[in-house]
Design an enzyme around this catalytic site. Structure first.
Site, short mmCIF file in Angstrom:
data_model
loop_
_atom_site.label_atom_id
_atom_site.label_comp_id
_atom_site.label_asym_id
_atom_site.label_seq_id
_atom_site.Cartn_x
_atom_site.Cartn_y
_atom_site.Cartn_z
N CYS A 2 -28.62 -1.20 -25.12
CA CYS A 2 -27.98 -0.14 -26.77
C CYS A 2 -28.19 1.06 -26.52
O CYS A 2 -29.14 1.61 -25.25
CB CYS A 2 -29.52 -0.69 -27.95
SG CYS A 2 -29.43 -2.33 -28.22
N ARG A 27 -22.73 1.72 -23.76
CA ARG A 27 -23.73 1.21 -24.02
C ARG A 27 -24.07 -0.53 -24.82
O ARG A 27 -24.63 -0.70 -24.59
CB ARG A 27 -25.05 1.77 -24.23
CG ARG A 27 -24.96 3.14 -23.34
CD ARG A 27 -26.94 4.18 -23.38
NE ARG A 27 -27.02 3.03 -23.12
CZ ARG A 27 -28.58 3.16 -21.92
NH1 ARG A 27 -27.69 3.72 -21.11
NH2 ARG A 27 -29.24 2.67 -21.83
N TRP A 71 -25.74 -3.70 -28.59
CA TRP A 71 -25.18 -4.98 -28.13
C TRP A 71 -26.61 -5.71 -27.99
O TRP A 71 -27.49 -6.27 -27.51
CB TRP A 71 -25.94 -4.12 -26.08
CG TRP A 71 -24.22 -5.49 -25.73
CD1 TRP A 71 -22.89 -5.85 -25.54
CD2 TRP A 71 -25.21 -6.24 -24.59
NE1 TRP A 71 -22.88 -6.99 -24.76
CE2 TRP A 71 -24.56 -7.28 -23.90
CE3 TRP A 71 -26.77 -6.34 -23.63
CZ2 TRP A 71 -24.11 -8.14 -22.55
CZ3 TRP A 71 -27.08 -7.55 -23.19
CH2 TRP A 71 -25.30 -8.47 -22.23
N ASN A 97 -33.87 0.31 -27.82
CA ASN A 97 -33.24 -1.00 -26.50
C ASN A 97 -34.32 -0.94 -25.95
O ASN A 97 -35.25 -0.71 -25.15
CB ASN A 97 -32.83 0.79 -25.97
CG ASN A 97 -31.62 0.31 -24.53
OD1 ASN A 97 -31.07 -1.28 -24.68
ND2 ASN A 97 -31.39 0.96 -23.35
N GLY A 98 -34.02 -2.33 -25.28
CA GLY A 98 -35.06 -3.38 -24.59
C GLY A 98 -35.33 -4.68 -24.95
O GLY A 98 -34.54 -5.39 -26.02
N GLU A 467 -12.77 -7.62 -6.63
CA GLU A 467 -13.14 -6.17 -7.80
C GLU A 467 -11.84 -6.44 -8.65
O GLU A 467 -11.60 -6.33 -9.78
CB GLU A 467 -13.10 -5.29 -6.83
CG GLU A 467 -12.77 -4.52 -7.38
CD GLU A 467 -13.85 -4.00 -8.73
OE1 GLU A 467 -14.90 -4.65 -8.94
OE2 GLU A 467 -13.95 -3.42 -9.70
N LYS A 471 -11.51 -6.59 -12.99
CA LYS A 471 -11.03 -5.53 -13.37
C LYS A 471 -10.26 -6.51 -14.21
O LYS A 471 -10.26 -5.70 -16.05
CB LYS A 471 -10.41 -4.49 -12.04
CG LYS A 471 -11.27 -3.49 -11.34
CD LYS A 471 -11.46 -2.73 -12.96
CE LYS A 471 -13.59 -2.94 -13.20
NZ LYS A 471 -14.36 -3.10 -12.12
N GLU A 474 -11.82 -8.69 -17.09
CA GLU A 474 -12.69 -7.70 -18.37
C GLU A 474 -12.19 -7.02 -19.46
O GLU A 474 -12.02 -7.71 -20.25
CB GLU A 474 -14.15 -7.37 -17.08
CG GLU A 474 -13.22 -6.44 -16.68
CD GLU A 474 -14.69 -4.79 -16.43
OE1 GLU A 474 -15.77 -5.00 -17.15
OE2 GLU A 474 -14.52 -4.92 -15.52
N HIS A 490 -8.80 -25.53 0.05
CA HIS A 490 -10.00 -26.41 0.27
C HIS A 490 -10.12 -26.61 -1.17
O HIS A 490 -11.43 -26.14 -1.77
CB HIS A 490 -10.90 -25.60 0.95
CG HIS A 490 -10.31 -25.51 2.26
ND1 HIS A 490 -10.58 -25.80 2.99
CD2 HIS A 490 -10.67 -24.03 2.67
CE1 HIS A 490 -10.46 -26.29 4.42
NE2 HIS A 490 -10.43 -24.69 4.23
N LYS A 589 -21.44 -1.00 -20.88
CA LYS A 589 -22.27 -0.90 -19.68
C LYS A 589 -22.88 -0.53 -18.84
O LYS A 589 -22.32 -0.35 -17.58
CB LYS A 589 -21.34 0.92 -19.82
CG LYS A 589 -21.17 2.00 -18.45
CD LYS A 589 -20.18 1.43 -18.19
CE LYS A 589 -20.17 2.95 -16.57
NZ LYS A 589 -18.91 2.01 -16.40
C1 F6R Z 1 -17.48 -4.00 -13.79
C2 F6R Z 1 -18.47 -3.20 -13.93
C3 F6R Z 1 -19.96 -4.25 -14.18
C4 F6R Z 1 -21.21 -4.02 -13.32
C5 F6R Z 1 -22.00 -4.11 -13.38
C6 F6R Z 1 -23.50 -3.05 -12.31
O1 F6R Z 1 -16.65 -3.55 -14.15
O2 F6R Z 1 -18.27 -2.70 -14.93
O3 F6R Z 1 -19.61 -5.77 -13.17
O4 F6R Z 1 -20.27 -3.39 -12.05
O5 F6R Z 1 -22.53 -4.35 -14.71
O6 F6R Z 1 -23.47 -2.03 -13.11
P1 F6R Z 1 -24.25 -0.89 -12.38
O7 F6R Z 1 -23.55 -0.68 -11.39
O8 F6R Z 1 -24.50 -0.13 -13.05
O9 F6R Z 1 -25.20 -1.49 -11.40
#
Ligand code: F6R
Length: 594
Positions: A2, A27, A71, A97-98, A467, A471, A474, A490, A589
């Site tokens: 959060c 967040r 969150w 937060n936590g 990747e 992208k 998500e 396979h 994030k």
């Molecule tokens: C995808 C994305 C997440 C982060 C993952 C790790 O677009 O942003 O998959 O890459 O949560 O986050 P960090 O890099 O902050 O450890």
């Protein structure tokens, strides 16, 4: 995970809290709330985004207050579960937060002592514990309450009639922004950049009392001094700057990010900066850990190590590694994390340290938790990344990996010189992809009609297929899977049909021929084919339904330009589908829970 904010000063707190909360929405954004204190507490909270809360909120008077954007972990997103949370007397309010691991037993105990709970959250036990221990000294009550708590927290506590904020942190980030006769508390720097660039990072175990013009921080009851840092990020960097979404802005920032990340490491005279921990002669293997997009950077790193360094290397998901992974002696661990706060990474780092290994962290956030645990930290210079989907931070991460492995590599001088030249050309090659998005727009429009998509790649572009799929899924909510191209036959071939487009990355390296064979196999099964290929590779034209052209580049750098093309493809596909691109549903994030 959060976002939390606190303000104490001479101005009205409400607009400041709401403005800062809007900047923390990456967040968490399923509910939010604020509390202001005068002789009593005034709270306004709801299961809405910050913008809506701001519109609906009555004007709350006061120059001290706290705010939260959530969150959800314990209890669904609802008005009741939104923070701030109060005690029974409605005089103490807490944002948190936590995760409080022992909240159920604490709740039972407090209930048996007569406390009445309003929400399903773990956080509420903190407010009631503070109430239980309060005997006229808020700071002392917070300290005592936290002794009962197991888990992670960054908290701000506000009490009616008390012109101060009490803060504490353990395993969750919390910073204090220092203004002119005003102070800010936030979970992250971008929230307060409009007001100040002078910050103090709280450390685990710190409890602080913040007033308009003072800050007193204690650890285990003893007062401590924490260094003041000047933040180099500007307020503009954390704004959209005319782009419709942060994600598009951040994709377009990548040429600059590459330049900024390499500056200082790759001097014009061709000498690659040394990096002591990597050159430790005792290192016999490398372990690279990450989560999500950062894991994909780790996988790219594995191919770079194999080509340039030639010692055993593993790239692992931190969340998996934490349950089975062994660390052989003389292994150098590299963790990659944009936020520097990802829970699985922190656990993995502690495990590596316990096993006696040294840890290098690659992170984007100065002062983040990983930078405190790591033996050495390399900062990516991506600037604040606000969009939930990681783009420019991934780019900066792989730039660091190229540089780091070049500094460690045993390749001959000619190859090294070629690679350095390639690195310097990278910003302009990426710019070319950004300037030629016409075909990508066309393909995005087409893709937006489907519900299932495969991405395939080989070699160093296999992680880029992963990747590309991540992208797309998500931000557009299209089910997308990244596969090693040789693996489709396979099993996944069973899913191929006219309704399942395949996006194939064709690199100009030793994987090209095999990839062309795979493409033919897919074509003969009727799946629509979009191929990403270098300029001048004519063979793909007759096989593909659409070809997205990217500039030719040294194959080891092909992940860079292919990534940019796939980021744009995901972005425009999501835009066609009308998705909330910067804030995809259910995501946040940085992921501070295991
Ligand atoms: C995808 C994305 C997440 C982060 C993952 C790790 O677009 O942003 O998959 O890459 O949560 O986050 P960090 O890099 O902050 O450890």
């Amino acid at each position: 995970m959060c976002g939390i904010i606190g303000y104490i000063g001479k101005r009205q707190a409400q607009p400041i809290l709401l403005g800062c909360l809007a900047k923390l929405e990456y967040r968490g954004y399923d509910s939010c709330g604020i509390a202001l204190a005068g002789s009593s507490l005034n709270i306004h909270k709801d299961a809405v985004r910050v913008g809506e809360l701001a519109k609906a909120a009555p004007q709350l008077e006061g120059t001290v207050g706290i705010g939260h954007t959530r969150w959800a972990t314990h209890g669904e997103p609802s008005q009741t579960n939104a923070h701030p949370h109060c005690d029974c007397t409605a005089k103490i309010a807490v944002v948190h937060n936590g995760i409080i691991n022992n909240y159920q037993s604490l709740r039972q105990q407090l209930t048996s002592e007569g406390h009445k709970f309003a929400s399903e959250t773990d956080t509420e036990v903190i407010s009631h514990l503070i109430e239980k221990y309060y005997q006229g000294d808020l700071e002392k009550a917070v300290e005592t309450a936290l002794r009962d708590v197991e888990g992670s927290y960054a908290i701000i506590v506000l009490m009616a009639g008390e012109p101060k904020l009490v803060v504490a942190r353990k395993d969750s980030p919390l910073i204090i922004g220092i203004g002119d006769r005003e102070n800010f508390i936030a979970s992250d720097v971008p929230a307060i950049l409009d007001f100040t660039n002078r910050v103090v990072y709280l450390e685990d175990g710190d409890v602080g009392v913040i007033t308009t013009d003072s800050m007193k921080i204690k650890r285990n009851g003893t007062e401590v001094t924490r260094e003041k840092h000047k933040i180099l990020w500007s307020a503009e960097q954390a704004q959209k700057g005319g782009y419709e979404h942060f994600m598009l802005k951040e994709i377009h920032e990548q040429p600059k990010v590459i330049r900024d990340t390499l500056v200082g490491w790759v001097p014009v005279n061709g000498v690659v900066t040394d990096f002591a921990l990597m050159r430790d002669i005792g290192v016999e293997s490398i372990l690279i850990l990450g989560c999500g997009t950062s894991y994909h950077a780790a996988l790219v790193g594995k191919y770079i190590v194999e080509e340039l360094v030639g010692i055993p290397v593993r790239a692992e998901l931190a969340s998996e590694f934490n349950y089975y992974g062994q660390i052989p002696p003389r292994t150098r661990t590299i963790v990659i994390t944009q936020s520097g706060e990802t829970a699985d990474i922190l656990i993995a780092m502690r495990r590596s340290r316990e096993a006696g290994g040294k840890v290098i962290a690659i992170t984007n956030v100065v002062g983040s938790t990983v930078s405190r645990i790591a033996d050495q930290t390399i900062y990516t210079r991506a600037g604040p990344e606000i969009s939930v989907a990681a783009t420019k931070s991934f780019m900066a991460q792989i730039m660091v990996l190229y540089w780091l492995m070049m500094s460690y590599s045993k390749v001959d001088a000619k190859r090294l010189a070629d690679m350095l030249l390639g690195l310097r050309q990278m910003p302009s090659k990426v710019q070319q992809v950004l300037d030629n998005e016409g075909k990508i727009l066309e393909c995005a429009k087409y893709l937006s009609n489907f519900e299932n998509v495969f991405f395939i790649g080989r070699g160093i572009n296999f992680p880029i297929a992963l990747e590309g799929a991540l992208k797309l899924k998500e931000i557009s909510y299209i089910h997308a899977e990244g596969y090693a191209a040789g693996e489709l036959k396979h099993g996944p071939f069973a899913l191929l049909s006219g309704d399942t487009p395949v996006i194939a990355i064709v690199a100009q390296d030793n994987t090209r021929e095999a990839m062309l064979t795979n493409i033919k196999e897919i074509k003969s099964r009727g799946a629509p084919l979009i191929v990403l290929a270098g300029e001048g590779d004519e063979a793909v034209e007759e096989l593909a339904d659409s070809v997205i052209r990217v500039p030719r580049i040294d194959a080891i750098y092909s992940p860079v330009i292919n990534t940019v093309a796939l980021q744009l493809l995901a972005y425009y596909t999501a835009k066609h589908r009308g998705c909330p691109i910067d804030f995809p549903r259910n995501l946040a994030k940085s992921v501070t829970v295991e």
